[in-house]
Design an enzyme around this catalytic site. Sequence first.
Site, mmCIF file in Angstrom:
data_model
loop_
_atom_site.group_PDB
_atom_site.id
_atom_site.type_symbol
_atom_site.label_atom_id
_atom_site.label_comp_id
_atom_site.label_asym_id
_atom_site.label_seq_id
_atom_site.Cartn_x
_atom_site.Cartn_y
_atom_site.Cartn_z
ATOM 1 N N GLU A 74 97.062 80.877 12.913
ATOM 2 C CA GLU A 74 96.626 79.584 13.428
ATOM 3 C C GLU A 74 97.611 78.476 13.063
ATOM 4 O OE1 GLU A 74 92.512 79.329 12.036
ATOM 5 O OE2 GLU A 74 91.879 80.506 13.769
ATOM 6 N N ASN B 25 94.280 76.123 5.008
ATOM 7 C CA ASN B 25 95.295 75.425 5.808
ATOM 8 C C ASN B 25 95.906 74.409 4.841
ATOM 9 O OD1 ASN B 25 94.598 76.844 8.186
ATOM 10 N ND2 ASN B 25 92.826 75.501 8.428
ATOM 11 N N HIS C 211 81.284 84.662 20.371
ATOM 12 C CA HIS C 211 82.207 83.567 20.680
ATOM 13 C C HIS C 211 81.829 82.812 21.954
ATOM 14 C CE1 HIS C 211 86.130 81.504 20.271
ATOM 15 N NE2 HIS C 211 86.122 82.010 19.058
ATOM 16 N N TRP D 104 90.773 81.964 22.150
ATOM 17 C CA TRP D 104 89.947 80.851 21.681
ATOM 18 C C TRP D 104 88.926 80.441 22.748
ATOM 19 C CZ3 TRP D 104 94.128 77.153 19.047
ATOM 20 C CH2 TRP D 104 94.574 77.768 17.862
ATOM 21 N N GLU E 7 87.357 70.818 6.142
ATOM 22 C CA GLU E 7 87.381 71.609 7.369
ATOM 23 C C GLU E 7 86.108 72.443 7.423
ATOM 24 O OE1 GLU E 7 90.998 73.131 8.473
ATOM 25 O OE2 GLU E 7 90.189 74.642 9.830
ATOM 26 N N ARG E 8 85.374 72.306 8.521
ATOM 27 C CA ARG E 8 84.104 73.030 8.689
ATOM 28 C C ARG E 8 83.133 72.712 7.549
ATOM 29 N NH1 ARG E 8 85.557 73.926 13.824
ATOM 30 N NH2 ARG E 8 87.520 75.031 13.923
ATOM 31 N N GLU F 130 79.523 77.979 9.774
ATOM 32 C CA GLU F 130 80.312 77.378 10.852
ATOM 33 C C GLU F 130 79.786 77.765 12.242
ATOM 34 O OE1 GLU F 130 84.408 78.460 10.512
ATOM 35 O OE2 GLU F 130 84.919 77.776 12.518
ATOM 36 N N ASP G 24 85.555 86.357 13.758
ATOM 37 C CA ASP G 24 85.545 85.168 12.912
ATOM 38 C C ASP G 24 84.132 84.711 12.590
ATOM 39 O OD1 ASP G 24 86.354 82.989 11.517
ATOM 40 O OD2 ASP G 24 86.937 81.782 13.241
ATOM 41 N N GLU H 119 85.482 88.695 2.497
ATOM 42 C CA GLU H 119 85.312 87.247 2.660
ATOM 43 C C GLU H 119 84.129 87.011 3.587
ATOM 44 O OE1 GLU H 119 88.830 85.115 4.048
ATOM 45 O OE2 GLU H 119 87.620 83.480 4.845
ATOM 46 N N ARG I 208 95.332 86.553 2.885
ATOM 47 C CA ARG I 208 94.249 86.715 3.871
ATOM 48 C C ARG I 208 94.687 87.584 5.054
ATOM 49 N NH1 ARG I 208 92.123 82.049 6.249
ATOM 50 N NH2 ARG I 208 89.938 82.579 6.039
HETATM 51 C C1 GCU Z 1 88.058 79.706 11.525
HETATM 52 C C2 GCU Z 1 87.827 78.240 11.377
HETATM 53 C C3 GCU Z 1 89.067 77.521 10.949
HETATM 54 C C4 GCU Z 1 89.635 78.178 9.704
HETATM 55 C C5 GCU Z 1 89.865 79.641 9.972
HETATM 56 C C6 GCU Z 1 90.286 80.426 8.747
HETATM 57 O O1 GCU Z 1 88.863 79.943 12.638
HETATM 58 O O2 GCU Z 1 87.349 77.716 12.569
HETATM 59 O O3 GCU Z 1 88.728 76.194 10.714
HETATM 60 O O4 GCU Z 1 90.816 77.566 9.343
HETATM 61 O O5 GCU Z 1 88.666 80.237 10.393
HETATM 62 O O6 GCU Z 1 89.468 81.182 8.237
HETATM 63 O O7 GCU Z 1 91.409 80.306 8.311
#
Ligand code: GCU
Length: 707
Positions: free
Chosen positions: A321, A240, A551, A572, A197-198, A423, A395, A417, A354
Amino acid sequence: MQRSRREFVTTSLAGVAGLYAAGGITASQPPQLAPEDGYRLWLRFEPLGERGAAYRKLIQQVVVHGSSPTADVIRRELTAALDGLLGSPAPAAQTSVSAPAVVVGTPKDSTILRELRLDAELATLGPEGFIIRTARTGKHPIIAIASQADVGALYGTYHWLRLLQTAAPIDTLNIAERPKVQIRMLNHWDNMDGTIERGYAGRSLWQWKDLPGTIDPRYVDYARANASIGINATAINSVNANAIVFTPEYLAKVAALATMWRPYGLRVYLSANFASPIRIGGLKTADPLDPGVIAWWKAKADEIYKLIPDFGGFLVKANSEGQPGPKDYKRNHAEGANCLADAVAPHGGNVIWRAFIYDEDVDPDRAKRAYIEFTKLDGQFRPNVLVQVKNGAIDFMPREPFHPLFGALKQTPVLAEVQATQEYLGQGRHLVYLGTMWEEFLRADTYAKGKGSTVGKAIEGQVHPYRVTGFVSVLNPGLDRNWCGHHFSQSNWYASGRLAWNPELAARQIADEWTRMTFGNDPKTVDTIRDVMMQSREIFVNYTMPLGLHHLIGGNHYAPMPENAKAPRADWTATYYHQASTDGIGFDRTMKGNQAVGQYFPPVRDMFDSLATCPEEFLLWFHRCGWDYKTKSGETLWNALCTKYQNGARQAAEIEATWQSLAGRIDPQRHKEVADRLAIQVADAAKWRDQILQYFQGFSKRPILSK
Ligand code: GCU
C-alpha cells in the site's frame, strides 16, 4: 493509579449531578446505579455486596513480598481493588501473616511462599506463569499467589482479582497458568500528528507534545488494563510509519513511555519506515544490502537500546500500500527483514515483518499473493524475524477463511494478527463481539501436520516448533472517555488479550467474564449480555456480507457499496470480489478456477474445493454459483441471500429491544450510550439489506423475498 481512582469517583459524581440538573431524576428518587462513563474498562472493582462479605473472611490481610516496582504495582492494585470489591477499606499490605490472608510474591522474596515448596512447579510455568493455591501458614489459611518473577505474580494477582470480580468461589483454589504464546501484543495505528488510522474513539492517547516531561495518568491505566489480561508488548505507532519516531527527540518520548510501562511487563516496539535511512538519516538509499544502510540501522538500534534496554524491536510494513521496502531495490522481503534483524539481534530484539503484502504482479488474485511470496522465502529469514499474518488473506473481513500461510511456514515463526478495532465490522458504532470470530479462526484446522493442526496450535508453536510465538491485535483506542468509542468494543480489547494468553479459551467464557467485570454479576444482565455478544458477529455477517461475500464496501470500509468499481487498484473495488452478473455471483477460487484453494493442505483444499463440502459460510468466497443454485436449506441462492439479509436486519433490531429490557439493571449513562449506537446499527443494518439486495437484484432479476 491512585490519582486515576480519584478521577473515577469524581466523574461518577459529576455524572449524577448532571442528570439531576437535567431533571432526569428527582432528588427523592436517587438512581439505583450511578452513571458510569466506561473509563475503568473491566477494572471497575465495584462492591460485591454479600459475596464481598464472604470473601472478606478469607482476606483479612494482604501480604505482598518484594521490593521491585512491579511488587509496588501489585500492592497498589490489590489494595485499591479490594477496597472497592469488599466495600470497605482493605487491610494495608504488610509482610507477615496473623490472620487469613492473601500472600503474593516470589519464593525468593517470601519465606511464607518458600515454605510451600513451589519451586519445581513454578519453574515449569516460567517467569510469566503463576500458581494460585489455598494453603496454610502456621495457624492461618492463606491464598498464595506465587510466581518465579514479579511480573508473573502481577498476572496472578489480576487472575485472582478476576475470580472475585466474577463472583467465583475462592475457598479452594489450585490454579497453575502459563501463557501459551510468548509475544502478546497490541498494534496501534497512531500517526505522529495525533490522528489514528482506522481509529473510532478520538485522537491518539500518546501526547507527543507533552512527552517526555508530562505523564498523562491515562498511560498508567492503559498499562494496568493490558497487564490485567496478560498483554506484554505494544507497537505504539502506525505501520504506515513516520520515520520521525526514530529521531532523538521522539525516542526520548518513547523511552518515557517504556520506563513507565516496564513495571507492568509491557515492552515497547516501534513500527519502522523502511526508508528511514533516507528520510531521517540523510542517506541516498535504503537498500538493505548497502553497507551504509546496514551501519545506519545498527547505530539506530544501539541508540534505541541505550534508552530502552528492553525494547522489543521493529514492526515493519514494507512494499505494501505504497510503503517503501526492499523490493524498491530489487531485494526480497527476507533480505529486507534480515538487515533490521541483524541490527537488533545483539540486543535480543525481534523484527516483526508483516505479510500484508499484495503486489499485483505476483498473481491476479489478491488472496493468493502473500502465500506465494512468503512460502518461497521460508528458511531465509534470520532467527529473530517473525512474520505477522492477518487472520484472513484479504483484510479483516467480517468473515474470511483462515489465511493459508498458517501452518505453511515451517521455519519462520508466524504471528497471528487480528483486528479489534472493527474497521470492517461496524467501526465504533455497531455492537460486534469478535471473540467468536477469533475462536472460529483459532480452532480452524490447517491439517499442516495432520488432523488437529489448528491455527491456534500453529501460533503456539505446537505444529512447527517456532523459536518464538506471538498473537497480535490491532487496537486503536483513543482519547474518548471510554477508550474504544463503543462500550462493547472494550470487549474486543479484553478478548484479544485473553486469547493471546491462551488461544484455546472459549469465546463464551471470555464474554461471560467481561460482562461480569464490566456490567456486574446480576444473573439476568449477565445472561442477556453474554448471549447478545455471542450472536452479534453472525448477525453482522448476515446483514453485511453473508455466504462468503466480501469487500462490499468503499473507501471508508463502513457503508455498503457493492457498486464500487472504480478505485486506483482493481482489488480495492467491490466488483472485483463479488463478480455479480446475470449468470450468478462469487469468486471461483476452486481448482477449476484460479486454484487459490490449492494453497491449503489437501483435506482443507478438497473441502473448500467441492460444493458438496464447502461450508456455506464460505460459499461465494470459493465458488461462483448461479442465482438458482440450491443451497443446503433448499432455497435458491438468490432466496438464501434475501433470507440472510432480512434475518440480519431483523436480528439487529432484536438486539436493540433486548438491550432496552436491561434498563434499570445497567447504569443510565452506559445504557443510553449503547442504546444510541444500537439505533444507528439498526438503521445501518436496514440500509445494508436494502442497498445490497437492490443492487444484486439488478443482476439476479428475481423478486426480493420479503420476510
Ligand atoms: C487495511 C487498512 C489500512 C491499513 C492496512 C494495514 O487495509 O484499511 O488502513 O493500513 O490494512 O493493515 O496495513
